[in-house]
Design an enzyme around this catalytic site. Structure first.
Site, PDB file in Angstrom:
ATOM      1  N   TRP A   1      52.820  34.737  33.416  1.00  0.00           N
ATOM      2  CA  TRP A   1      52.900  36.128  32.964  1.00  0.00           C
ATOM      3  C   TRP A   1      54.282  36.727  33.186  1.00  0.00           C
ATOM      4  O   TRP A   1      54.547  37.842  32.738  1.00  0.00           O
ATOM      5  CB  TRP A   1      51.837  36.980  33.639  1.00  0.00           C
ATOM      6  CG  TRP A   1      51.702  36.744  35.110  1.00  0.00           C
ATOM      7  CD1 TRP A   1      52.402  37.341  36.111  1.00  0.00           C
ATOM      8  CD2 TRP A   1      50.791  35.824  35.736  1.00  0.00           C
ATOM      9  NE1 TRP A   1      51.997  36.857  37.329  1.00  0.00           N
ATOM     10  CE2 TRP A   1      51.006  35.934  37.132  1.00  0.00           C
ATOM     11  CE3 TRP A   1      49.811  34.938  35.259  1.00  0.00           C
ATOM     12  CZ2 TRP A   1      50.273  35.178  38.054  1.00  0.00           C
ATOM     13  CZ3 TRP A   1      49.092  34.187  36.179  1.00  0.00           C
ATOM     14  CH2 TRP A   1      49.331  34.310  37.548  1.00  0.00           C
ATOM     15  N   ARG A   2      55.160  36.008  33.873  1.00  0.00           N
ATOM     16  CA  ARG A   2      56.539  36.479  34.029  1.00  0.00           C
ATOM     17  C   ARG A   2      57.461  35.915  32.947  1.00  0.00           C
ATOM     18  O   ARG A   2      58.652  36.222  32.942  1.00  0.00           O
ATOM     19  CB  ARG A   2      57.067  36.094  35.414  1.00  0.00           C
ATOM     20  CG  ARG A   2      56.394  36.879  36.533  1.00  0.00           C
ATOM     21  CD  ARG A   2      56.903  36.485  37.891  1.00  0.00           C
ATOM     22  NE  ARG A   2      56.262  37.295  38.935  1.00  0.00           N
ATOM     23  CZ  ARG A   2      56.260  36.989  40.219  1.00  0.00           C
ATOM     24  NH1 ARG A   2      56.873  35.884  40.640  1.00  0.00           N
ATOM     25  NH2 ARG A   2      55.667  37.773  41.100  1.00  0.00           N
TER      26      ARG A   2
ATOM     27  N   GLU B   1      47.380  41.306  35.279  1.00  0.00           N
ATOM     28  CA  GLU B   1      47.126  42.270  36.341  1.00  0.00           C
ATOM     29  C   GLU B   1      45.635  42.416  36.619  1.00  0.00           C
ATOM     30  O   GLU B   1      45.209  42.568  37.769  1.00  0.00           O
ATOM     31  CB  GLU B   1      47.739  43.622  35.984  1.00  0.00           C
ATOM     32  CG  GLU B   1      49.258  43.644  36.032  1.00  0.00           C
ATOM     33  CD  GLU B   1      49.811  43.252  37.387  1.00  0.00           C
ATOM     34  OE1 GLU B   1      49.189  43.593  38.417  1.00  0.00           O
ATOM     35  OE2 GLU B   1      50.858  42.586  37.429  1.00  0.00           O
TER      36      GLU B   1
ATOM     37  N   GLN C   1      42.179  41.018  43.462  1.00  0.00           N
ATOM     38  CA  GLN C   1      41.318  40.358  44.450  1.00  0.00           C
ATOM     39  C   GLN C   1      41.135  38.866  44.169  1.00  0.00           C
ATOM     40  O   GLN C   1      40.125  38.277  44.569  1.00  0.00           O
ATOM     41  CB  GLN C   1      39.958  41.059  44.529  1.00  0.00           C
ATOM     42  CG  GLN C   1      40.060  42.526  44.903  1.00  0.00           C
ATOM     43  CD  GLN C   1      38.721  43.190  45.083  1.00  0.00           C
ATOM     44  OE1 GLN C   1      37.681  42.692  44.677  1.00  0.00           O
ATOM     45  NE2 GLN C   1      38.722  44.349  45.705  1.00  0.00           N
ATOM     46  N   THR C   2      42.098  38.243  43.489  1.00  0.00           N
ATOM     47  CA  THR C   2      42.006  36.817  43.192  1.00  0.00           C
ATOM     48  C   THR C   2      43.369  36.170  43.416  1.00  0.00           C
ATOM     49  O   THR C   2      44.390  36.736  43.032  1.00  0.00           O
ATOM     50  CB  THR C   2      41.552  36.580  41.737  1.00  0.00           C
ATOM     51  OG1 THR C   2      40.346  37.313  41.486  1.00  0.00           O
ATOM     52  CG2 THR C   2      41.291  35.107  41.475  1.00  0.00           C
TER      53      THR C   2
ATOM     54  N   LEU D   1      35.617  33.063  37.972  1.00  0.00           N
ATOM     55  CA  LEU D   1      36.710  33.907  38.455  1.00  0.00           C
ATOM     56  C   LEU D   1      36.196  35.062  39.310  1.00  0.00           C
ATOM     57  O   LEU D   1      36.921  35.618  40.133  1.00  0.00           O
ATOM     58  CB  LEU D   1      37.516  34.442  37.271  1.00  0.00           C
ATOM     59  CG  LEU D   1      38.908  35.004  37.545  1.00  0.00           C
ATOM     60  CD1 LEU D   1      39.799  33.960  38.206  1.00  0.00           C
ATOM     61  CD2 LEU D   1      39.552  35.482  36.252  1.00  0.00           C
ATOM     62  N   GLY D   2      34.919  35.413  39.115  1.00  0.00           N
ATOM     63  CA  GLY D   2      34.304  36.453  39.936  1.00  0.00           C
ATOM     64  C   GLY D   2      34.643  37.858  39.484  1.00  0.00           C
ATOM     65  O   GLY D   2      35.457  38.066  38.583  1.00  0.00           O
ATOM     66  N   TYR D   3      33.975  38.846  40.130  1.00  0.00           N
ATOM     67  CA  TYR D   3      34.198  40.260  39.815  1.00  0.00           C
ATOM     68  C   TYR D   3      34.119  40.466  38.296  1.00  0.00           C
ATOM     69  O   TYR D   3      35.078  40.875  37.642  1.00  0.00           O
ATOM     70  CB  TYR D   3      35.536  40.746  40.372  1.00  0.00           C
ATOM     71  CG  TYR D   3      35.638  40.616  41.878  1.00  0.00           C
ATOM     72  CD1 TYR D   3      35.074  41.579  42.712  1.00  0.00           C
ATOM     73  CD2 TYR D   3      36.266  39.524  42.467  1.00  0.00           C
ATOM     74  CE1 TYR D   3      35.155  41.468  44.098  1.00  0.00           C
ATOM     75  CE2 TYR D   3      36.345  39.399  43.843  1.00  0.00           C
ATOM     76  CZ  TYR D   3      35.783  40.370  44.651  1.00  0.00           C
ATOM     77  OH  TYR D   3      35.858  40.246  46.026  1.00  0.00           O
TER      78      TYR D   3
ATOM     79  N   TYR E   1      46.806  51.712  40.511  1.00  0.00           N
ATOM     80  CA  TYR E   1      47.656  50.551  40.777  1.00  0.00           C
ATOM     81  C   TYR E   1      47.911  49.743  39.504  1.00  0.00           C
ATOM     82  O   TYR E   1      49.064  49.432  39.168  1.00  0.00           O
ATOM     83  CB  TYR E   1      47.030  49.647  41.845  1.00  0.00           C
ATOM     84  CG  TYR E   1      47.569  48.246  41.757  1.00  0.00           C
ATOM     85  CD1 TYR E   1      48.855  47.963  42.185  1.00  0.00           C
ATOM     86  CD2 TYR E   1      46.831  47.217  41.174  1.00  0.00           C
ATOM     87  CE1 TYR E   1      49.392  46.688  42.056  1.00  0.00           C
ATOM     88  CE2 TYR E   1      47.351  45.952  41.030  1.00  0.00           C
ATOM     89  CZ  TYR E   1      48.631  45.690  41.492  1.00  0.00           C
ATOM     90  OH  TYR E   1      49.159  44.440  41.341  1.00  0.00           O
TER      91      TYR E   1
ATOM     92  N   ASP F   1      49.236  47.990  46.159  1.00  0.00           N
ATOM     93  CA  ASP F   1      48.093  47.106  46.385  1.00  0.00           C
ATOM     94  C   ASP F   1      48.098  46.688  47.840  1.00  0.00           C
ATOM     95  O   ASP F   1      48.890  47.193  48.652  1.00  0.00           O
ATOM     96  CB  ASP F   1      48.140  45.909  45.429  1.00  0.00           C
ATOM     97  CG  ASP F   1      49.286  44.952  45.731  1.00  0.00           C
ATOM     98  OD1 ASP F   1      50.184  45.290  46.551  1.00  0.00           O
ATOM     99  OD2 ASP F   1      49.290  43.843  45.163  1.00  0.00           O
TER     100      ASP F   1
ATOM    101  N   CYS G   1      55.655  38.528  53.902  1.00  0.00           N
ATOM    102  CA  CYS G   1      55.031  39.509  54.800  1.00  0.00           C
ATOM    103  C   CYS G   1      53.516  39.325  54.743  1.00  0.00           C
ATOM    104  O   CYS G   1      52.753  40.220  54.372  1.00  0.00           O
ATOM    105  CB  CYS G   1      55.443  40.918  54.380  1.00  0.00           C
ATOM    106  SG  CYS G   1      55.145  42.190  55.630  1.00  0.00           S
TER     107      CYS G   1
END
Length: 371
Positions: A30-31, A43, A48-49, A86-88, A126, A144, A198
């Protein structure tokens, strides 16, 4: 614990973060595009994945639905099947709803401003900021989990980041620190920094381009932050389902309501066991009487399947069942009779997919009969 009152060094002036991003940014599909639809899809999938999980789904989805028009025109079953695993799943349903709204209200072109993007299903503050800044270079911030962690450590923020008041502070900081001319690259750099350097545990401070001026690192508190309230223990539920055969050897499956858990996916008829049920088999018989007016006789039990959702855990119990009485030939839009080998064409949740795999494996060993 000492709480920070000073302000960390502003990370913008010497472009440390953007310089690091240009050197270290992962090469992600996607970049490599400026297509707003492809950026929007990424996005949504990345919510959450994990990145490595998303990549093959993203590439398959774009091959099948290369633009907003094709997604808007698709059958929901096909969209959910491509999303399977993939869920959700509300993300997939909202993605298609938003695509249809874009076709109807925006002539097939994604809105360019974050405020307009937030009017589409499934796009919150977001996601709108990410899409608007990356695809359209709008000066819109993002916040996020990765960015919150970076900011909490930079500022040595000793507050619960799940609180609304704390998140308002962090959004204000994201807006204040937003790069004025390269907002998309800046937002991606912050997210990349949180994901790769981080990290939630064992942050790699020596590799961080913002280590100078990071108050948490200066005070040795980087492993203590960010603060968040403990998550409550997830409750557990027993679910019971029937592998019900008709005279042609077909299996009865049922579509879930679109507005519920795993909405639009298929499952096997059944429901949740209650404390007043005399046994799990009795719970199954009650659920089928109440939902489909079916009377069944449970036979061979399959191995239970454990599965976890965000807020609760389940054990899925299943039996091969014989129909005692009921509308065997029901063909309503909410139910279907399918041959066992056809189950792969339907979208199921993770627990049901594991159940099907176990059932078919058992059949090859002679302990079940999905012929």
């Amino acid at each position: 614990m000492q709480s920070a009152t000073a302000t960390p060094v502003d990370p913008r002036p010497d472009s440390r973060l953007l310089d690091w991003y240009e050197r270290e940014a992962a090469d992600l599909p996607w970049r490599r595009t400026r297509d707003p639809y492809a950026i929007w899809l990424a996005e949504v999938m990345l919510q959450q994945t994990q990145v490595n999980t998303v990549i093959p789904y993203y590439e398959r989805f774009l091959r099948r639905f290369p633009d907003i028009a094709s997604l808007a025109a698709a059958d929901l079953d096909e969209v959910l099947k491509l999303w399977e695993g993939l869920g959700y799943y509300s993300r997939a349903r909202n993605l298609q709803r938003a695509a249809r709204q874009v076709m109807q209200e925006h002539g097939g072109f994604l809105p360019r401003r974050a405020a307009e993007l937030q009017k589409l299903p499934g796009i919150g503050r977001y996601s709108a900021g990410a899409i608007a800044s990356i695809a359209f270079a709008e000066a819109a911030p993002v916040l996020d989990g990765n960015v919150m962690r970076v900011f909490a450590r930079l500022t040595d923020l000793d507050e619960d980041i799940t609180r609304s008041a704390t998140q308002r502070k962090l959004w204000a900081l994201a807006q204040d620190w937003l790069h004025p001319t390269r907002p998309g690259a800046w937002n991606q750099a912050l997210m990349e920094l949180g994901r790769r350097v981080c990290r939630p545990r064992q942050p790699d401070c020596p590799r961080c381009p913002l280590q100078k001026g990071c108050l948490a690192r200066d005070r040795g508190r980087q492993n203590e932050l960010p603060r968040r309230r403990p998550r409550p223990e997830r409750p557990h539920h027993d679910l019971v389902v029937a592998l019900l055969r008709n005279a042609q050897g077909e299996i009865l499956i049922q579509r879930r309501p679109e507005d519920g858990l795993l909405g639009g996916l298929w499952t096997f008829p059944g429901g949740r066991a209650m404390a007043e049920d005399a046994s799990l088999e009795a719970a199954l018989q009650r659920c089928l009487r109440e939902t489909l007016a079916l009377a069944v006789r449970p036979g061979t039990a399959l191995a239970p399947v454990q599965h976890g959702f965000t807020h609760f855990r389940i054990t899925l119990h299943a039996w091969e069942c014989a129909l005692v009485c009921g509308p065997e030939e029901s063909r309503s839009p909410e139910t279907a009779w399918v041959q066992p080998e056809e189950l792969g064409a339907y979208s199921f949740g993770g627990a049901e997919r594991a159940l099907i795999a176990n059932w078919l494996t058992a059949a090859t060993r002679g302990s079940a009969t999905p012929r």
